[in-house]
Design a protein around this motif. Structure first.
Motif, PDB file in Angstrom:
ATOM      1  N   GLU A   1       0.814  -1.048   0.087  1.00  0.00           N
ATOM      2  CA  GLU A   1      -0.047   0.043  -0.013  1.00  0.00           C
ATOM      3  C   GLU A   1       0.814   1.397   0.083  1.00  0.00           C
TER       4      GLU A   1
ATOM      5  N   GLY B   1       1.314   4.289  -2.840  1.00  0.00           N
ATOM      6  CA  GLY B   1       1.188   5.683  -2.382  1.00  0.00           C
ATOM      7  C   GLY B   1       2.589   6.568  -2.965  1.00  0.00           C
TER       8      GLY B   1
ATOM      9  N   ASP C   1       1.972   7.185  -6.398  1.00  0.00           N
ATOM     10  CA  ASP C   1       1.291   8.294  -6.573  1.00  0.00           C
ATOM     11  C   ASP C   1       1.940   9.725  -6.597  1.00  0.00           C
TER      12      ASP C   1
ATOM     13  N   GLN D   1      -3.334   8.435 -10.828  1.00  0.00           N
ATOM     14  CA  GLN D   1      -3.044   7.835  -9.505  1.00  0.00           C
ATOM     15  C   GLN D   1      -4.158   6.693  -9.241  1.00  0.00           C
ATOM     16  N   LYS D   2      -3.593   5.842  -8.244  1.00  0.00           N
ATOM     17  CA  LYS D   2      -4.370   4.947  -7.897  1.00  0.00           C
ATOM     18  C   LYS D   2      -4.787   4.829  -6.311  1.00  0.00           C
ATOM     19  N   ASP D   3      -5.966   4.499  -6.044  1.00  0.00           N
ATOM     20  CA  ASP D   3      -6.283   4.592  -4.452  1.00  0.00           C
ATOM     21  C   ASP D   3      -5.512   3.119  -3.900  1.00  0.00           C
TER      22      ASP D   3
ATOM     23  N   GLU E   1      -5.310   1.711  -0.920  1.00  0.00           N
ATOM     24  CA  GLU E   1      -6.230   0.710  -0.412  1.00  0.00           C
ATOM     25  C   GLU E   1      -7.103  -0.091  -1.357  1.00  0.00           C
ATOM     26  N   GLU E   2      -7.667   0.440  -2.435  1.00  0.00           N
ATOM     27  CA  GLU E   2      -8.178  -0.253  -3.253  1.00  0.00           C
ATOM     28  C   GLU E   2      -7.478  -1.357  -4.175  1.00  0.00           C
ATOM     29  N   TYR E   3      -6.130  -0.943  -4.337  1.00  0.00           N
ATOM     30  CA  TYR E   3      -5.365  -1.717  -4.895  1.00  0.00           C
ATOM     31  C   TYR E   3      -4.971  -2.980  -4.489  1.00  0.00           C
TER      32      TYR E   3
END
Length: 169
Positions: free
Chosen positions: A72, A76, A79, A157-159, A161-163
């Motif tokens: 995680e 981040g 991102d 960007q990716k989330d 937590e969702e990833y």
């Protein structure tokens, strides 16, 4: 025989470091710096996306809670790197704002690479076979070929937590 994905990641890290150092020498040559930066920014995204597709899912699936947290954190970091490249894209080439965005990207990338090298790659090597790392290396390389010049990548960007949820479920 394919290369070990961890070695490929380290090779990319070395290249990124050299490119940022090269950029530092081009402060008075923005037209040259722009070409170096454009290539570097694309390669940063290709690398991050390839890791997100092939390295981090394998790491997260083998993970305990601490390693899932490391995955995680890495997403981040990616991102933060993406945010810096986006700021540079939005700025006038050669302006202080442009250089500040490049410096921000460099700082975020150095932080990420340092953590990844000590906290992710070494432990991953201990719990995976060379054959498996080579299998991932082949996929990592194929991804980079398929997405040369950033073809087909969103640069978004990716989330984090969702990833992690998506790759571990």
């Amino acid at each position: 025989m394919s290369a070990d994905i961890t070695e490929m990641i380290l090779d990319d890290h070395d290249w990124f470091r050299r490119q940022f150092l090269h950029l530092a020498d081009l402060r008075e040559q923005p037209e040259v710096a722009e070409k170096v930066w454009d290539s570097l920014a694309i390669q940063l995204e290709i690398h991050a996306s390839a890791e997100e597709q092939h390295f981090y899912p394998s790491m997260a699936r083998r993970a305990d809670d601490e390693e899932a947290s490391a995955t995680e954190d890495a997403i981040g970091d990616h991102d933060e790197i993406r945010a810096g490249t986006e700021k540079a894209r939005a700025a006038t080439v050669g302006s202080q704002e442009w250089w500040d965005a490049i410096d921000e990207t460099d700082k975020a990338n150095n932080h990420h690479m340092s953590e990844e090298e000590s906290d992710d790659l070494a432990p991953f090597r201990k719990v995976t076979s060379l054959a498996f790392r080579q299998e991932l290396g082949a996929k990592f390389e194929q991804f980079k070929v398929e997405h040369a010049e950033g073809r087909g990548l969103s640069f978004e960007q990716k989330d984090a937590e969702e990833y992690v949820e998506a790759v571990t479920s």
